[in-house]
Motif scaffolding. Structure first.
Motif, short mmCIF file in Angstrom:
data_model
loop_
_atom_site.label_atom_id
_atom_site.label_comp_id
_atom_site.label_asym_id
_atom_site.label_seq_id
_atom_site.Cartn_x
_atom_site.Cartn_y
_atom_site.Cartn_z
N ASP A 70 -1.15 7.91 7.79
CA ASP A 70 -2.53 8.40 7.91
C ASP A 70 -3.30 8.16 6.62
OD1 ASP A 70 -2.44 9.26 10.54
OD2 ASP A 70 -1.79 11.29 10.02
N ILE A 71 -2.66 8.44 5.49
CA ILE A 71 -3.31 8.25 4.19
C ILE A 71 -3.62 6.77 3.95
CG2 ILE A 71 -2.93 8.34 1.68
CD1 ILE A 71 -1.36 10.95 2.17
N ILE A 72 -2.65 5.91 4.26
CA ILE A 72 -2.83 4.47 4.04
C ILE A 72 -3.89 3.91 4.99
CG2 ILE A 72 -1.67 2.24 4.26
CD1 ILE A 72 0.89 3.84 3.29
N GLY A 119 -6.02 4.84 1.41
CA GLY A 119 -5.27 5.26 0.24
C GLY A 119 -3.93 4.55 0.13
N SER A 120 -3.09 5.04 -0.74
CA SER A 120 -1.73 4.52 -0.87
C SER A 120 -0.78 5.70 -0.92
CB SER A 120 -1.60 3.66 -2.14
OG SER A 120 -1.94 4.41 -3.29
N TYR A 121 0.50 5.43 -0.64
CA TYR A 121 1.45 6.53 -0.58
C TYR A 121 2.82 6.06 -1.05
CZ TYR A 121 3.78 10.76 1.05
OH TYR A 121 4.48 11.94 1.11
N GLN A 169 2.24 11.31 7.82
CA GLN A 169 1.23 11.63 6.80
C GLN A 169 0.95 10.43 5.92
OE1 GLN A 169 2.54 14.55 3.97
NE2 GLN A 169 0.52 14.81 3.05
N ALA A 170 2.02 9.72 5.53
CA ALA A 170 1.85 8.54 4.68
C ALA A 170 1.01 7.47 5.38
CB ALA A 170 3.23 7.97 4.32
N GLU A 189 6.46 13.42 7.21
CA GLU A 189 5.95 12.81 5.98
C GLU A 189 5.57 11.35 6.21
OE1 GLU A 189 7.27 11.80 1.35
OE2 GLU A 189 8.43 13.23 2.53
N LYS A 213 0.82 -1.21 0.00
CA LYS A 213 0.00 0.00 0.00
C LYS A 213 0.85 1.26 0.00
CE LYS A 213 -3.84 -2.23 0.08
NZ LYS A 213 -4.71 -2.24 -1.14
N GLY A 214 2.15 1.09 0.20
CA GLY A 214 3.03 2.25 0.19
C GLY A 214 4.48 1.84 0.13
N GLY A 258 -6.39 5.42 6.00
CA GLY A 258 -7.68 5.88 5.48
C GLY A 258 -8.10 5.20 4.19
#
Length: 216
Positions: free
Chosen positions: A116-118, A122-124, A113-114, A110, A99-100, A120
Protein backbone atom coordinates in the motif's frame (compact mmCIF):
# COMPACT_ATOMS: atom_id res chain seq x y z
CA UNK A 1 -6.77 -0.43 -7.98
CA UNK A 2 -3.11 -1.51 -7.87
CA UNK A 3 -2.11 -4.21 -10.35
CA UNK A 4 0.41 -6.78 -9.09
CA UNK A 5 2.69 -9.25 -10.83
CA UNK A 6 4.25 -11.97 -8.66
CA UNK A 7 7.52 -13.79 -9.36
CA UNK A 8 8.74 -16.69 -7.23
CA UNK A 9 9.95 -20.18 -8.13
CA UNK A 10 8.40 -21.70 -5.00
CA UNK A 11 4.88 -22.56 -6.19
CA UNK A 12 3.52 -23.19 -2.69
CA UNK A 13 4.65 -19.78 -1.48
CA UNK A 14 3.35 -18.10 -4.58
CA UNK A 15 -0.05 -19.77 -4.21
CA UNK A 16 -0.18 -18.50 -0.63
CA UNK A 17 0.63 -14.97 -1.76
CA UNK A 18 -2.03 -15.08 -4.45
CA UNK A 19 -4.62 -16.31 -1.98
CA UNK A 20 -3.74 -13.68 0.62
CA UNK A 21 -3.36 -10.69 -1.68
CA UNK A 22 -6.44 -11.55 -3.75
CA UNK A 23 -8.54 -10.90 -0.66
CA UNK A 24 -7.43 -7.27 -0.63
CA UNK A 25 -9.88 -5.16 -2.67
CA UNK A 26 -7.15 -2.64 -3.57
CA UNK A 27 -5.06 -5.26 -5.41
CA UNK A 28 -5.55 -6.99 -8.74
CA UNK A 29 -3.08 -9.81 -9.44
CA UNK A 30 -2.54 -9.80 -13.20
CA UNK A 31 0.01 -12.60 -13.47
CA UNK A 32 2.58 -14.88 -11.85
CA UNK A 33 6.00 -16.11 -12.98
CA UNK A 34 8.25 -18.91 -11.80
CA UNK A 35 11.52 -17.68 -13.32
CA UNK A 36 13.27 -14.43 -14.16
CA UNK A 37 12.81 -14.51 -17.92
CA UNK A 38 9.06 -15.06 -17.59
CA UNK A 39 8.86 -12.28 -15.01
CA UNK A 40 10.45 -9.84 -17.46
CA UNK A 41 8.25 -10.98 -20.35
CA UNK A 42 5.05 -10.65 -18.32
CA UNK A 43 6.11 -7.33 -16.82
CA UNK A 44 6.81 -5.79 -20.23
CA UNK A 45 3.53 -7.16 -21.60
CA UNK A 46 1.17 -6.55 -18.68
CA UNK A 47 2.82 -3.36 -17.31
CA UNK A 48 1.72 -3.94 -13.67
CA UNK A 49 1.98 -1.18 -11.13
CA UNK A 50 4.14 -3.38 -8.88
CA UNK A 51 6.29 -6.44 -9.45
CA UNK A 52 6.81 -8.44 -6.26
CA UNK A 53 9.77 -10.70 -6.91
CA UNK A 54 12.01 -13.17 -5.13
CA UNK A 55 15.79 -12.96 -5.65
CA UNK A 56 16.72 -16.62 -6.13
CA UNK A 57 14.99 -17.76 -9.32
CA UNK A 58 15.96 -19.80 -12.39
CA UNK A 59 17.18 -18.13 -15.62
CA UNK A 60 17.44 -14.67 -14.09
CA UNK A 61 17.60 -13.55 -10.47
CA UNK A 62 15.23 -10.99 -9.06
CA UNK A 63 18.07 -8.47 -9.05
CA UNK A 64 18.71 -9.08 -12.73
CA UNK A 65 14.99 -8.65 -13.40
CA UNK A 66 15.13 -5.38 -11.47
CA UNK A 67 17.99 -4.09 -13.64
CA UNK A 68 16.20 -4.95 -16.88
CA UNK A 69 12.92 -3.35 -15.84
CA UNK A 70 14.65 -0.29 -14.42
CA UNK A 71 15.97 0.31 -17.94
CA UNK A 72 13.04 -0.87 -20.08
CA UNK A 73 10.02 -0.13 -17.88
CA UNK A 74 11.02 2.28 -15.10
CA UNK A 75 7.37 3.01 -14.27
CA UNK A 76 6.99 -0.49 -12.80
CA UNK A 77 7.72 -0.45 -9.08
CA UNK A 78 9.87 -3.44 -8.22
CA UNK A 79 9.68 -4.86 -4.69
CA UNK A 80 12.05 -7.58 -3.51
CA UNK A 81 10.49 -10.29 -1.34
CA UNK A 82 13.30 -12.48 -0.06
CA UNK A 83 14.55 -14.66 2.77
CA UNK A 84 18.01 -13.10 2.37
CA UNK A 85 18.80 -10.29 4.78
CA UNK A 86 22.07 -9.87 2.95
CA UNK A 87 23.90 -6.57 2.86
CA UNK A 88 25.16 -7.04 -0.68
CA UNK A 89 21.72 -7.99 -2.00
CA UNK A 90 20.05 -5.07 -0.23
CA UNK A 91 22.58 -2.49 -1.42
CA UNK A 92 22.38 -3.86 -4.97
CA UNK A 93 18.59 -3.65 -4.88
CA UNK A 94 18.76 -0.07 -3.65
CA UNK A 95 21.22 0.94 -6.36
CA UNK A 96 19.02 -0.81 -8.94
CA UNK A 97 16.01 1.31 -8.01
CA UNK A 98 13.94 -1.14 -5.95
CA UNK A 99 11.04 0.55 -4.17
CA UNK A 100 11.08 -1.96 -1.34
CA UNK A 101 12.81 -4.95 0.18
CA UNK A 102 10.67 -7.14 2.41
CA UNK A 103 11.77 -10.28 4.21
CA UNK A 104 9.67 -13.41 3.82
CA UNK A 105 9.29 -13.80 7.56
CA UNK A 106 7.08 -10.70 7.88
CA UNK A 107 3.39 -11.08 8.55
CA UNK A 108 0.94 -10.94 5.66
CA UNK A 109 -0.46 -7.79 7.25
CA UNK A 110 2.94 -6.09 7.03
CA UNK A 111 3.35 -7.15 3.41
CA UNK A 112 -0.02 -5.62 2.54
CA UNK A 113 0.97 -2.45 4.36
CA UNK A 114 4.27 -2.34 2.46
CA UNK A 115 2.54 -2.70 -0.90
CA UNK A 116 0.00 0.00 0.00
CA UNK A 117 2.82 2.40 0.89
CA UNK A 118 4.73 1.64 -2.31
CA UNK A 119 1.57 1.94 -4.43
CA UNK A 120 1.11 5.38 -2.91
CA UNK A 121 4.53 6.50 -4.09
CA UNK A 122 6.59 5.64 -1.03
CA UNK A 123 9.17 2.96 -0.32
CA UNK A 124 9.28 0.24 2.31
CA UNK A 125 12.03 -1.78 3.93
CA UNK A 126 11.19 -4.23 6.68
CA UNK A 127 12.83 -3.68 10.07
CA UNK A 128 15.66 -6.18 9.67
CA UNK A 129 16.44 -4.86 6.20
CA UNK A 130 16.55 -1.25 7.42
CA UNK A 131 19.14 -2.17 10.04
CA UNK A 132 21.29 -4.00 7.51
CA UNK A 133 20.92 -1.15 5.02
CA UNK A 134 21.97 1.43 7.60
CA UNK A 135 24.98 -0.68 8.52
CA UNK A 136 25.97 -0.98 4.87
CA UNK A 137 25.59 2.75 4.25
CA UNK A 138 27.69 3.55 7.33
CA UNK A 139 30.42 1.20 6.14
CA UNK A 140 30.35 2.78 2.69
CA UNK A 141 30.54 6.27 4.18
CA UNK A 142 33.46 5.26 6.41
CA UNK A 143 35.28 3.75 3.44
CA UNK A 144 34.79 6.91 1.40
CA UNK A 145 36.17 8.95 4.29
CA UNK A 146 39.15 6.63 4.62
CA UNK A 147 39.80 6.90 0.90
CA UNK A 148 40.14 10.68 1.32
CA UNK A 149 42.60 10.50 4.22
CA UNK A 150 46.36 10.27 3.57
CA UNK A 151 48.04 7.05 4.66
CA UNK A 152 50.82 7.25 7.30
CA UNK A 153 53.48 7.20 4.55
CA UNK A 154 51.63 9.84 2.55
CA UNK A 155 51.47 11.94 5.70
CA UNK A 156 55.25 11.68 6.09
CA UNK A 157 55.70 12.88 2.52
CA UNK A 158 53.14 15.65 3.00
CA UNK A 159 54.82 16.95 6.15
CA UNK A 160 58.19 17.14 4.40
CA UNK A 161 56.59 18.90 1.41
CA UNK A 162 54.98 21.40 3.77
CA UNK A 163 58.41 22.00 5.36
CA UNK A 164 59.83 22.91 1.96
CA UNK A 165 61.68 19.71 1.10
CA UNK A 166 62.14 18.79 -2.57
CA UNK A 167 61.48 15.33 -3.95
CA UNK A 168 65.16 14.29 -3.73
CA UNK A 169 65.37 15.38 -0.09
CA UNK A 170 62.13 13.58 0.78
CA UNK A 171 63.39 10.43 -0.94
CA UNK A 172 66.61 10.55 1.06
CA UNK A 173 64.84 11.27 4.36
CA UNK A 174 62.34 8.42 3.94
CA UNK A 175 64.72 6.03 2.18
CA UNK A 176 62.47 5.69 -0.86
CA UNK A 177 62.92 6.50 -4.54
CA UNK A 178 62.15 9.88 -6.07
CA UNK A 179 59.59 8.14 -8.28
CA UNK A 180 57.80 6.83 -5.18
CA UNK A 181 57.78 10.34 -3.70
CA UNK A 182 56.20 11.66 -6.89
CA UNK A 183 53.58 8.88 -6.76
CA UNK A 184 52.70 9.72 -3.14
CA UNK A 185 52.48 13.41 -4.03
CA UNK A 186 50.05 12.73 -6.89
CA UNK A 187 47.91 10.38 -4.79
CA UNK A 188 47.60 12.89 -1.96
CA UNK A 189 46.63 15.64 -4.38
CA UNK A 190 43.93 13.41 -5.81
CA UNK A 191 42.61 12.43 -2.37
CA UNK A 192 42.49 16.02 -1.15
CA UNK A 193 41.21 17.46 -4.42
CA UNK A 194 44.06 19.97 -4.72
CA UNK A 195 46.22 20.76 -7.73
CA UNK A 196 49.19 22.60 -6.26
CA UNK A 197 51.88 22.30 -3.62
CA UNK A 198 50.29 25.28 -1.87
CA UNK A 199 47.14 23.23 -1.43
CA UNK A 200 49.10 20.41 0.15
CA UNK A 201 50.84 22.81 2.50
CA UNK A 202 47.53 24.38 3.50
CA UNK A 203 46.07 20.96 4.34
CA UNK A 204 49.10 20.01 6.45
CA UNK A 205 48.82 23.27 8.39
CA UNK A 206 45.09 22.81 8.92
CA UNK A 207 45.74 19.33 10.32
CA UNK A 208 48.30 20.76 12.75
CA UNK A 209 51.09 18.64 11.26
CA UNK A 210 53.34 21.64 10.65
CA UNK A 211 53.50 25.23 11.88
CA UNK A 212 52.36 27.92 9.49
CA UNK A 213 55.72 29.60 9.90
CA UNK A 214 57.43 26.56 8.38
CA UNK A 215 55.63 26.68 5.08
CA UNK A 216 57.87 27.40 2.05
Amino acid sequence: MTTLLLADDHVLLQDGLIERLSKQPQFNIVGAANDGDTAIELALTLKPDILLTDISMPKKTGLEVLNVLHEKAPSIKVVILSMHNNKEYIMTAMRGGAKGYVLKDVSSQELVQALDIIAGGGSYFSAGVSETLLEGMNELQNKEQEDNVPTPREKDVLVLIANGACNKTIARELNISVRTVETHRLRVKKKLGVTSTAGLVKYAIEQGWVDEGNKP
